[in-house]
Every structure is written in structure tokens, then in C-alpha cells.
Design a protein around this motif. Structure first.
Motif, mmCIF file in Angstrom:
data_model
loop_
_atom_site.group_PDB
_atom_site.id
_atom_site.type_symbol
_atom_site.label_atom_id
_atom_site.label_comp_id
_atom_site.label_asym_id
_atom_site.label_seq_id
_atom_site.Cartn_x
_atom_site.Cartn_y
_atom_site.Cartn_z
ATOM 1 N N PHE A 6 0.975 -1.008 -0.081
ATOM 2 C CA PHE A 6 0.057 -0.065 0.094
ATOM 3 C C PHE A 6 0.936 1.281 0.016
ATOM 4 O O PHE A 6 2.049 1.423 0.645
ATOM 5 C CB PHE A 6 -0.651 0.062 1.351
ATOM 6 N N ILE A 7 0.593 2.138 -0.709
ATOM 7 C CA ILE A 7 1.172 3.557 -0.753
ATOM 8 C C ILE A 7 0.232 4.703 -0.382
ATOM 9 O O ILE A 7 -0.841 4.540 -0.916
ATOM 10 C CB ILE A 7 1.804 3.816 -2.115
ATOM 11 N N PHE A 8 0.610 5.572 0.624
ATOM 12 C CA PHE A 8 -0.185 6.543 1.152
ATOM 13 C C PHE A 8 0.564 7.861 0.795
ATOM 14 O O PHE A 8 1.627 7.809 1.199
ATOM 15 C CB PHE A 8 -0.807 6.302 2.428
ATOM 16 N N ASP A 9 -0.027 8.954 0.464
ATOM 17 C CA ASP A 9 0.487 10.176 0.591
ATOM 18 C C ASP A 9 0.104 11.000 1.845
ATOM 19 O O ASP A 9 -0.962 11.437 2.125
ATOM 20 C CB ASP A 9 0.050 11.068 -0.633
ATOM 21 N N ARG A 10 1.116 10.961 2.975
ATOM 22 C CA ARG A 10 1.099 11.329 3.956
ATOM 23 C C ARG A 10 0.645 13.044 4.064
ATOM 24 O O ARG A 10 0.105 13.709 5.135
ATOM 25 C CB ARG A 10 2.193 11.056 5.149
ATOM 26 N N GLN B 132 -2.590 0.375 -3.971
ATOM 27 C CA GLN B 132 -2.492 -0.804 -3.403
ATOM 28 C C GLN B 132 -2.279 -2.295 -4.356
ATOM 29 O O GLN B 132 -2.770 -1.969 -5.426
ATOM 30 C CB GLN B 132 -3.688 -1.048 -2.381
ATOM 31 N N LEU B 133 -1.784 -2.966 -3.864
ATOM 32 C CA LEU B 133 -1.620 -4.001 -4.578
ATOM 33 C C LEU B 133 -2.430 -5.335 -4.171
ATOM 34 O O LEU B 133 -2.420 -5.601 -3.015
ATOM 35 C CB LEU B 133 0.036 -4.528 -4.637
ATOM 36 N N LEU C 253 -4.780 -10.470 -7.257
ATOM 37 C CA LEU C 253 -3.253 -10.212 -7.670
ATOM 38 C C LEU C 253 -3.255 -9.344 -8.832
ATOM 39 O O LEU C 253 -2.393 -9.256 -9.610
ATOM 40 C CB LEU C 253 -2.537 -11.414 -7.899
ATOM 41 N N SER C 254 -4.205 -8.449 -8.835
ATOM 42 C CA SER C 254 -4.386 -7.493 -9.897
ATOM 43 C C SER C 254 -4.178 -6.074 -9.206
ATOM 44 O O SER C 254 -4.249 -5.931 -8.090
ATOM 45 C CB SER C 254 -5.731 -7.572 -10.670
ATOM 46 N N LEU C 255 -4.125 -5.260 -10.034
ATOM 47 C CA LEU C 255 -3.697 -3.759 -9.283
ATOM 48 C C LEU C 255 -5.246 -2.964 -9.145
ATOM 49 O O LEU C 255 -6.178 -3.280 -9.995
ATOM 50 C CB LEU C 255 -3.010 -2.738 -10.346
ATOM 51 N N SER C 256 -5.085 -2.154 -8.056
ATOM 52 C CA SER C 256 -6.285 -1.567 -7.818
ATOM 53 C C SER C 256 -6.530 -0.494 -9.019
ATOM 54 O O SER C 256 -5.706 -0.026 -9.631
ATOM 55 C CB SER C 256 -6.190 -0.773 -6.302
ATOM 56 N N LEU C 257 -7.574 0.156 -8.926
ATOM 57 C CA LEU C 257 -8.095 1.266 -9.805
ATOM 58 C C LEU C 257 -7.631 2.657 -9.205
ATOM 59 O O LEU C 257 -7.709 3.545 -9.852
ATOM 60 C CB LEU C 257 -9.542 1.454 -10.362
ATOM 61 N N CYS C 258 -6.987 2.637 -7.968
ATOM 62 C CA CYS C 258 -6.465 3.628 -7.181
ATOM 63 C C CYS C 258 -7.998 4.680 -7.102
ATOM 64 O O CYS C 258 -7.635 5.810 -7.452
ATOM 65 C CB CYS C 258 -5.497 4.403 -8.176
#
Lengths: 311, 84
Positions: free
Chosen positions: A281-285, A296-297, A302-307
Motif C-alpha cells: 500500500f502507498i499513502f500520501d501523508r 495498493q496491490l 493479484l491485480s492492481l487496484s484502480l486507485c
């Protein structure tokens, strides 16, 4: 075997238990039960020892894998930053705005090596007074009528409305079928004002916040940060930008060099996104609470999220 | 923080609490770090899944089961011989 008193009669043997025999049997049973209990206890202890050992091994593997993935993402963003600094230096050394052919030559090695950055652009600052001349120059370069465009709420492009300043793309690399439409696109109409303002203030490479460039019905503008071949259908772009200060313009930047990317594309270019062992997971603090989600993965498919956040 | 999706897919708007992450991660294995990216701070979080079990740990589990089986077998034989 316990001692026994044996009585023989008419050819048949018969066991006659005594008190001593019974005592031996009880003690033998006790020993067996004791051995059984000790065995179970030892097994449980052994199980816990192995379980702890297993957890330590697992933790070591996890820490190593997680560190590798994080470092890879960090290195990749550093690579984009270094490239933009080099590109900015090229402008400074030349002392003028690079021609499209020069720009393409400089960007080609970076784009060819890079699996993440979809587009690199140069956007000059254009005032309302300069707009007509700028559009005429773009039209000559593109061999087609090219005007400054802006992003509509429906994520389509339309002619930009009059305003004091524009930041339109004048050079875009790599070229694509949609280059003609994307050249002239005003970055400030897409919500990159804060990133460019921060970059101008710091004179450093600056990353934008999560910025939506398309909706579920994909628009051509999505070609800036992803491609039609990407399975992610990513709607959000991340922009890295650096101001260019040429000697002729002391206070305001002459323009900005920028690299567009989509986070799923960036992350999966440096880590193995098909590896199911980790969720990432990546968040912008630095972003407001409702806009911190970046990537997020997904574990299940095992597919990528649509963000796309949940709200 | 807001979550949505099925039991395995989740989307968080904001950074979840450590407890939430630990509950989701396999054996509570969570790795979180902040990195500076062009003036912004990104938080990268890695959670372990059950797929991370190494072959070593699987061997260890098999070994434990083998020892337990042998222990029970030995006990059974001992019981039988005491009654014989």
C-alpha cells in the motif's frame, strides 16, 4: 515379565497372579503412561521451539522482501528526479528553450530504459497576450491547428478560457497518436498548480498530489501517464516537475519540465507485482485525509487496484 | 479511515492504524516506512500474506509432525510389549 506361579495340571498351563505380579503390572502401566505424558510434553515443547524458529525465519524473509520493495520504489522516484535535474541542466547549458528534436534526443534514453514514466513534457509559461503567437507557433510545429486546451469536469478537452497565465504543453515525448491533442493542454487546468507553485518556490523537483485525469470512460488525456495497453485503467496521474529559469527571465520560471506517471505502472516496473507474498500500500501523508490513498496491490486477484478510494 | 470491499480486498482512504494492519497481515507481519518524494511524504506499507511461508518453514512443520508420529508409535509399541 513379572514372576508368576505356574500350576501344571493335565497338560494345561494356568497363570495365577499374585500380589507381586499385580504390582509389577501397575508399575509397568505407570511407566508407560509416564513415557506417554513425557513424550507429549516434549513434543509440545519441540513444537513451540520450531514454531518460534519458523516465525523468526519468516520475519527475516518478510523484512528483507519489504525493504527491497520499498528501496526499489524510492530508487525509481530518485531516478525520475535525477533525470529532470539533468534535463533542466540541459536547458541552462543551452541558454534557450530546447527545440522539440533536441528535447526528444535528450529524453529518448531515459524513456527507453524506463518502464514507468509514460510521458515527459516541456510547458512554457504563456500569458494571455502571448497566447495567439504561441498557438500559431505550435500549429506550425505540429502541422495542424493547435490551441491551448483545458480539462473539463467530464475529463474531456476544450479550448482554454481566457486567463492571465497558462502552462500548456509545448513538447511531449514519446510521441503517440494522441500527441496532437495533448500538445497545448494546460497543466494548470488539471490541478497541477500546487505542484508547480511548490517547485517554483523551492526550485527543486516536486511531486504532485493524486490528480485525476480521467474517469471510468477513459479519455485521451489518460495517455499522458498510462497507455491503452495498461491493465490498470489508472485514472490518477502523478506529476514530477522542475522549473526552468533561463537567464532572460529572472523572477518567473520560463517553463517547467515534467514527467507523468501512474503509480501502479511505476511500482510494477520495479517490483514483481505478480508475487503474492506481500500486499503493498502507498499513502500520501502530505495530502488531506480523504486523498491520502495512492496505490495498493490487491491480494485476492493479484491485480492492481484502480486507485479509486471508497468514497 | 474508511474501508470498503470484500473480505480480502480493502481500500483505505487514510493510513490505517497499526492494529488494523496487524490484524490483516499474516502472523501480524507489517513493514511501514516513510519516504520523501519530491517534497511529499509517501508511506509505503507492506503486509505479509500466507504465501510468504518459506520452504524451510514447511520442512520444519513436516519434521514436527514426523517426530510426533514416531513418538506415538513408540508409545504404542511400549504399551503392547508391556501387555505381552
Amino acid at each position: 515379565m513379572a514372576r508368576q506361579t505356574r500350576a501344571f495340571g493335565r497338560g494345561q498351563a494356568r497363570l495365577k497372579p499374585t500380589c507381586i505380579t499385580a504390582c509389577y503390572r501397575v508399575s509397568a502401566l505407570f511407566i508407560v503412561l509416564l513415557a506417554f505424558g513425557v513424550g507429549i510434553a516434549l513434543s509440545l515443547i519441540f513444537w513451540h521451539v520450531v514454531d518460534d524458529q519458523q516465525h523468526e525465519v519468516l520475519n527475516g524473509v518478510f523484512q528483507r522482501e519489504a525493504t527491497n520493495r520499498t528501496s526499489s520504489v524510492l530508487l525509481e522516484t530518485a531516478r525520475i528526479r535525477d533525470f529532470l535535474i539533468d534535463l533542466g541542466s540541459a536547458y541552462m547549458v543551452a541558454g534557450y528553450q530546447l527545440q522539440p528534436s533536441q528535447f526528444d534526443l535528450f529524453c529518448m534514453p531515459f524513456i527507453n530504459r524506463s518502464g514507468d514514466t509514460r510521458s515527459v513534457s516541456y510547458s512554457p509559461l504563456v500569458t494571455l497576450d502571448q497566447r495567439a503567437a504561441f498557438e500559431q507557433m505550435l500549429s506550425l510545429e505540429e502541422n495542424a491547428t493547435t490551441i491551448i486546451t483545458q480539462l473539463t469536469p467530464a475529463y474531456t478537452l476544450e479550448p482554454a478560457s481566457p486567463r492571465p497565465l497558462y502552462l500548456p504543453i509545448s513538447i511531449l515525448f514519446p510521441p503517440s497518436n494522441h500527441s496532437n491533442e495533448l500538445v497545448g493542454f494546460d497543466l494548470w487546468s488539471a490541478g497541477f498548480e500546487n505542484a508547480t507553485a511548490q517547485a517554483a518556490a523551492s526550485r527543486l523537483v516536486t511531486c504532485s498530489s493524486r490528480t485525476q485525469l480521467s474517469n471510468s470512460t477513459r479519455t485521451d488525456i489518460v495517455m499522458l501517464h498510462t497507455s491503452s495497453l495498461d491493465p490498470t485503467n489508472e485514472q490518477y496521474a502523478t506529476l514530477f516537475t522542475l522549473p526552468i529559469y533561463l537567464p532572460t527571465a529572472a523572477t518567473l520560471p520560463t517553463g517547467f519540465v515534467s514527467a507523468f506517471t501512474a503509480l501502479p505502472v511505476l511500482v510494477c516496473s520495479v517490483i514483481d507485482c505478480s508475487d503474492p507474498s506481500l500486499e503493498v500500500f502507498i499513502f500520501d501523508r502530505s495530502a488531506p485525509p480523504t486523498e491520502q490513498y495512492l496505490f495498493q496491490l490487491v491480494r485476492s486477484s493479484l491485480s492492481l487496484s484502480l486507485c479509486v478510494p471508497s468514497h | 479511515m474508511q474501508a470498503s470491499g470484500g473480505p480480502t480486498q480493502v481500500v483505505w482512504d487514510t493510513i490505517p492504524s497499526p492494529d488494523t494492519l496487524s490484524a490483516r497481515a499474516y502472523q501480524g507481519l507489517v513493514y511501514s516506512t516513510d519516504i520523501d518524494v519530491g517534497g511529499r511524504t509517501w508511506t509505503i506499507i507492506c503486509l505479509a500474506t500466507s504465501s510468504i511461508q518459506s520452504s524451510t518453514s514447511k520442512c520444519a512443520s513436516i519434521l514436527v509432525l514426523l517426530v510426533l508420529t514416531l513418538g506415538l508409535l513408540a508409545d504404542t509399541m511400549l504399551i503392547q510389549s508391556s501387555h505381552g
